[in-house]
Design a protein around this motif. Structure first.
Motif, PDB file in Angstrom:
ATOM      1  N   PHE A 130       0.702  -1.175  -0.011  1.00 18.28           N
ATOM      2  CA  PHE A 130      -0.054   0.108   0.128  1.00 18.28           C
ATOM      3  C   PHE A 130       0.932   1.141  -0.142  1.00 18.28           C
ATOM      4  N   GLU A 131       0.460   2.220  -0.609  1.00 17.79           N
ATOM      5  CA  GLU A 131       1.233   3.712  -0.631  1.00 17.79           C
ATOM      6  C   GLU A 131       1.379   4.239   0.747  1.00 17.79           C
ATOM      7  N   ASN A 132       2.319   4.706   0.930  1.00 19.19           N
ATOM      8  CA  ASN A 132       2.741   5.395   2.167  1.00 19.19           C
ATOM      9  C   ASN A 132       2.763   4.482   3.437  1.00 19.19           C
ATOM     10  N   ILE A 133       2.882   3.145   3.116  1.00 18.21           N
ATOM     11  CA  ILE A 133       2.664   2.155   4.505  1.00 18.21           C
ATOM     12  C   ILE A 133       3.981   2.386   5.418  1.00 18.21           C
ATOM     13  N   ASP A 134       5.105   2.698   4.863  1.00 15.58           N
ATOM     14  CA  ASP A 134       6.235   3.058   5.697  1.00 15.58           C
ATOM     15  C   ASP A 134       6.187   4.285   6.568  1.00 15.58           C
ATOM     16  N   SER A 135       5.054   5.098   6.356  1.00 16.92           N
ATOM     17  CA  SER A 135       4.888   6.364   7.000  1.00 16.92           C
ATOM     18  C   SER A 135       4.139   5.854   8.341  1.00 16.92           C
ATOM     19  N   TYR A 136       3.609   4.781   8.293  1.00 18.73           N
ATOM     20  CA  TYR A 136       2.476   4.552   9.294  1.00 18.73           C
ATOM     21  C   TYR A 136       3.304   4.140  10.623  1.00 18.73           C
ATOM     22  N   ARG A 137       2.850   4.555  11.643  1.00 15.55           N
ATOM     23  CA  ARG A 137       3.742   4.482  13.101  1.00 15.55           C
ATOM     24  C   ARG A 137       3.144   3.272  13.890  1.00 15.55           C
ATOM     25  N   GLY A 138       2.118   2.701  13.637  1.00 15.13           N
ATOM     26  CA  GLY A 138       1.605   1.593  14.186  1.00 15.13           C
ATOM     27  C   GLY A 138       2.080   0.273  13.873  1.00 15.13           C
ATOM     28  N   ILE A 296     -17.074  -1.977  13.953  1.00 17.12           N
ATOM     29  CA  ILE A 296     -17.665  -0.719  13.020  1.00 17.12           C
ATOM     30  C   ILE A 296     -17.109  -1.453  11.562  1.00 17.12           C
ATOM     31  N   PRO A 297     -18.157  -1.705  10.561  1.00 11.18           N
ATOM     32  CA  PRO A 297     -17.735  -2.241   9.273  1.00 11.18           C
ATOM     33  C   PRO A 297     -17.582  -1.131   8.490  1.00 11.18           C
ATOM     34  N   TYR A 298     -16.716  -1.136   7.463  1.00 13.55           N
ATOM     35  CA  TYR A 298     -16.658  -0.111   6.249  1.00 13.55           C
ATOM     36  C   TYR A 298     -16.662  -0.846   5.054  1.00 13.55           C
ATOM     37  N   ARG A 299     -17.469  -0.498   3.994  1.00 17.57           N
ATOM     38  CA  ARG A 299     -17.360  -1.252   2.718  1.00 17.57           C
ATOM     39  C   ARG A 299     -16.411  -0.142   1.876  1.00 17.57           C
ATOM     40  N   GLY A 300     -15.144  -0.578   1.523  1.00 15.21           N
ATOM     41  CA  GLY A 300     -14.490   0.312   0.833  1.00 15.21           C
ATOM     42  C   GLY A 300     -13.099  -0.217   0.515  1.00 15.21           C
ATOM     43  N   GLU A 301     -12.219   0.507  -0.127  1.00 18.05           N
ATOM     44  CA  GLU A 301     -10.900  -0.086  -0.347  1.00 18.05           C
ATOM     45  C   GLU A 301      -9.738   0.565   0.153  1.00 18.05           C
ATOM     46  N   VAL A 302      -8.755   0.076   0.841  1.00 16.36           N
ATOM     47  CA  VAL A 302      -7.717   0.898   1.232  1.00 16.36           C
ATOM     48  C   VAL A 302      -6.886   1.432   0.099  1.00 16.36           C
ATOM     49  N   ALA A 303      -6.635   2.845   0.201  1.00 17.67           N
ATOM     50  CA  ALA A 303      -5.993   3.451  -0.849  1.00 17.67           C
ATOM     51  C   ALA A 303      -4.527   3.711  -0.594  1.00 17.67           C
ATOM     52  N   SER A 304      -4.423   3.997   0.751  1.00 19.65           N
ATOM     53  CA  SER A 304      -2.884   4.133   1.194  1.00 19.65           C
ATOM     54  C   SER A 304      -2.964   4.450   2.789  1.00 19.65           C
ATOM     55  N   PHE A 305      -1.833   4.382   3.568  1.00 20.21           N
ATOM     56  CA  PHE A 305      -1.675   4.581   4.998  1.00 20.21           C
ATOM     57  C   PHE A 305      -1.310   6.212   5.225  1.00 20.21           C
ATOM     58  N   PHE A 306      -1.726   6.536   6.289  1.00 18.07           N
ATOM     59  CA  PHE A 306      -0.757   7.752   6.836  1.00 18.07           C
ATOM     60  C   PHE A 306      -0.168   7.458   8.130  1.00 18.07           C
ATOM     61  N   GLU A 307       0.412   8.449   9.051  1.00 21.66           N
ATOM     62  CA  GLU A 307       1.182   7.816  10.147  1.00 21.66           C
ATOM     63  C   GLU A 307       0.088   7.298  11.272  1.00 21.66           C
ATOM     64  N   HIS A 308      -1.063   7.699  11.166  1.00 20.42           N
ATOM     65  CA  HIS A 308      -1.845   7.074  12.410  1.00 20.42           C
ATOM     66  C   HIS A 308      -2.977   6.096  11.919  1.00 20.42           C
ATOM     67  N   GLY A 309      -3.041   5.789  10.663  1.00 24.74           N
ATOM     68  CA  GLY A 309      -3.859   4.745  10.272  1.00 24.74           C
ATOM     69  C   GLY A 309      -3.902   4.516   8.868  1.00 24.74           C
ATOM     70  N   GLU A 319      -8.173   5.677  11.930  1.00 22.58           N
ATOM     71  CA  GLU A 319      -7.105   5.815  12.792  1.00 22.58           C
ATOM     72  C   GLU A 319      -7.078   4.526  13.485  1.00 22.58           C
ATOM     73  N   ALA A 320      -5.833   3.750  13.795  1.00 23.74           N
ATOM     74  CA  ALA A 320      -5.579   2.601  14.218  1.00 23.74           C
ATOM     75  C   ALA A 320      -4.035   2.453  14.803  1.00 23.74           C
ATOM     76  N   ASP A 321      -4.049   1.716  16.001  1.00 26.30           N
ATOM     77  CA  ASP A 321      -2.629   1.176  16.684  1.00 26.30           C
ATOM     78  C   ASP A 321      -2.364   0.203  15.867  1.00 26.30           C
ATOM     79  N   MET A 322      -2.991  -0.702  15.554  1.00 29.49           N
ATOM     80  CA  MET A 322      -2.787  -2.017  14.799  1.00 29.49           C
ATOM     81  C   MET A 322      -3.564  -2.445  13.640  1.00 29.49           C
ATOM     82  N   VAL A 323      -2.953  -2.656  12.243  1.00 21.73           N
ATOM     83  CA  VAL A 323      -3.639  -2.829  11.259  1.00 21.73           C
ATOM     84  C   VAL A 323      -3.338  -4.437  10.687  1.00 21.73           C
TER      85      VAL A 323
END
Length: 495
Positions: A130-138, A296-309, A319-323
């Motif tokens: 995923f795009e920007n996955i390296d920026s994710y802090r979790g 909490i369900p979400y119908r959607g597609e992961v486009a990218s990460f950011f530092e908090h989720g 936002e999430a601590d763990m993906v």
């Protein structure tokens, strides 16, 4: 489990057989999967045909119980198992193969069966970049070592297969919050349907005959699916309605509006296509936690990460601590085979095999468990017996061209009629009965394992013990054919 099933059949047919295991213990994926995992199937439908469970397992056995059963079977059968023997190279010889192992040892074999399984364990999971996955802090995980990893965390689970549903349900019980993200919800199987064990409708001929398939193994099936399609459609529409009713009941809605589950319910038109290898039995409490907002369900597609989720394709941030990324498995690559042969197997959806057993371009090589389905062990045993018959030239196979065309037709049928899964070629899923029937027809053995009890044949659950004695039946018939100079021709159908 596939390797033990195959080894036992070769053994019963008089061959010297050895299992080579790459790790330091038997068990395959069961040694590498996440703690708390249970068998989707029930214990009676998951046993060797001639070796009942020597202890009383849970209805859905735990991973530990499955491993204990496998160790008991190997001991009872007296099968030679060599641990820490990872195959690094296979070289074709005039007769059979020479295998080289990571420890430097070599061995010559007349026939080799690959039983490495459909589902890689441990970290060998599909992990999209995923795009920007390296920026994710979790923390990003595809596997866990304890359910406690979710405790008091904000968790996001991506996917809708068995692993994703397990993780979401476990997280929903102990996490601060659980967000479940998926592109498409899939139909899940209630463990009980109106108080009836789900295996009763799915493991009887009455139910399996209703299943659309690339092959039909009886006149009744042909009639249903060619002339009485309205009966089949009505049957599965009724079952889908029952599934929805049961899931809503399990959700303990009380005064809640039933629409709270709409996001996790697929349309009824998707019901039969979802009955595939990846079909999941609904985890305890999943629908309850969705209804009561612990998930909490979400119908959607992961486009990218950011530092908090995560950022979804519609721009929504989660936002999430763990993906937890639960996006299926990568198909095997077969790096130990000569490239000339490996290239035939590295195709979209996994190897496309004739009868889900062999690639006719690769001599003296077969596959165990690549006809994965609802009655997996019986499928492995009967598939192995089919391979033995072919290896002994007791079974007359079509031309290489026709075998490849047959395998391709099955593959194309799956693409057209089943919901997508990454290893669709190496499973027969809910078409297990049709597949078993045709393997037995090829071998000249009766597919009707419960006769002369006609009601039982139609309405009683099939299980692997119904195939106890098939090897002996085959050996007796094979001896008679050989005495007369005859061979058995395969049935002119895809399977």
């Amino acid at each position: 489990m596939s390797g033990i099933s195959a080894a036992r059949v070769w053994q019963k047919c008089g061959y010297s057989v050895t299992i080579y295991e790459a790790s330091d213990q038997i068990g395959g994926q069961w040694n590498m999967t996440y703690p708390g995992v249970r068998l989707q199937n029930t214990a009676p439908q998951y046993q060797f045909s001639d070796f009942p469970w020597p202890f009383t397992p849970d209805r859905h056995p735990t991973g530990e119980q499955v491993l204990k059963y496998m160790h008991a079977a190997v001991a009872a059968y007296g099968i030679e198992v060599k641990l820490n023997h990872k195959v690094t190279q296979m070289v074709k010889q005039d007769i059979g193969w020479q295998l080289t192992f990571e420890n430097g040892m070599q061995g010559d074999f007349a026939y080799v069966m690959i039983a490495t399984g459909q589902y890689p364990g441990g970290d060998k999971k599909h992990k999209p970049r995923f795009e920007n996955i390296d920026s994710y802090r979790g923390e990003v995980v595809t596997n866990i070592n304890s359910k406690e990893v979710f405790k008091d965390k904000h968790v996001a689970v991506v996917g809708f297969g068995k692993t994703a549903l397990d993780f979401a349900a476990w997280s929903g019980a102990v996490a601060q919050s659980t967000q479940h993200i998926f592109r498409t919800p899939r139909w899940t199987i209630p463990d009980h349907l109106l108080g009836i064990d789900y295996t009763r409708p799915f493991f009887s001929r009455f139910g399996s005959d209703m299943m659309p398939s690339w092959c039909h193994s009886s006149l009744i099936q042909n009639l249903l699916h060619k002339k009485l399609t309205f009966v089949v459609k009505s049957f599965w529409g009724f079952i889908a309605t029952l599934f929805q009713y049961q899931h809503r009941k399990d959700a303990k809605l009380g005064t809640l509006d039933p629409s709270v589950l709409d996001l996790v319910f697929p349309p009824k038109s998707q019901f039969v296509p979802d009955l595939r290898s990846a079909s999941a039995v609904a985890p305890n409490h999943y629908y309850e936690y969705v209804a009561h907002q612990r998930i909490i369900p979400y119908r959607g597609e992961v486009a990218s990460f950011f530092e908090h989720g995560l950022i979804l394709s519609d721009g929504q941030k989660i936002e999430a601590d763990m993906v937890c990324i639960c996006c299926g498995n990568e198909a095997p690559t077969y790096g130990f085979l000569p490239e000339t042969y490996a290239q035939y197997l590295r195709v979209h959806g996994g190897p496309s095999l004739y009868r889900h057993q062999i690639d006719p371009r690769i001599p003296d090589l077969g596959f165990a468990g690549y006809n994965h389905g609802f009655m997996h062990i019986a499928l492995c045993e009967m598939g192995t017996l089919w391979q033995i018959a072919a290896h002994q030239k007791d079974l007359q196979l079509p031309s290489e061209t026709e075998m490849l065309a047959s395998a391709q037709r099955v593959s194309q049928w799956k693409i057209a009629h089943s919901s997508y899964e990454s290893t669709f070629n190496i499973a027969v899923s809910t078409r297990y009965q049709q597949h078993l029937d045709i393997l037995l027809q090829d071998l000249g053995i009766s597919q009707w394992r419960k006769l002369p009890n006609v009601p039982a044949e139609i309405f009683a659950r099939y299980d692997p013990t119904d195939y106890k004695g098939v090897v002996e039946e085959y050996l007796a018939k094979s001896a008679k054919r050989k005495a007369k100079g005859q061979v058995k021709h395969v049935m002119p159908v895809d399977a």
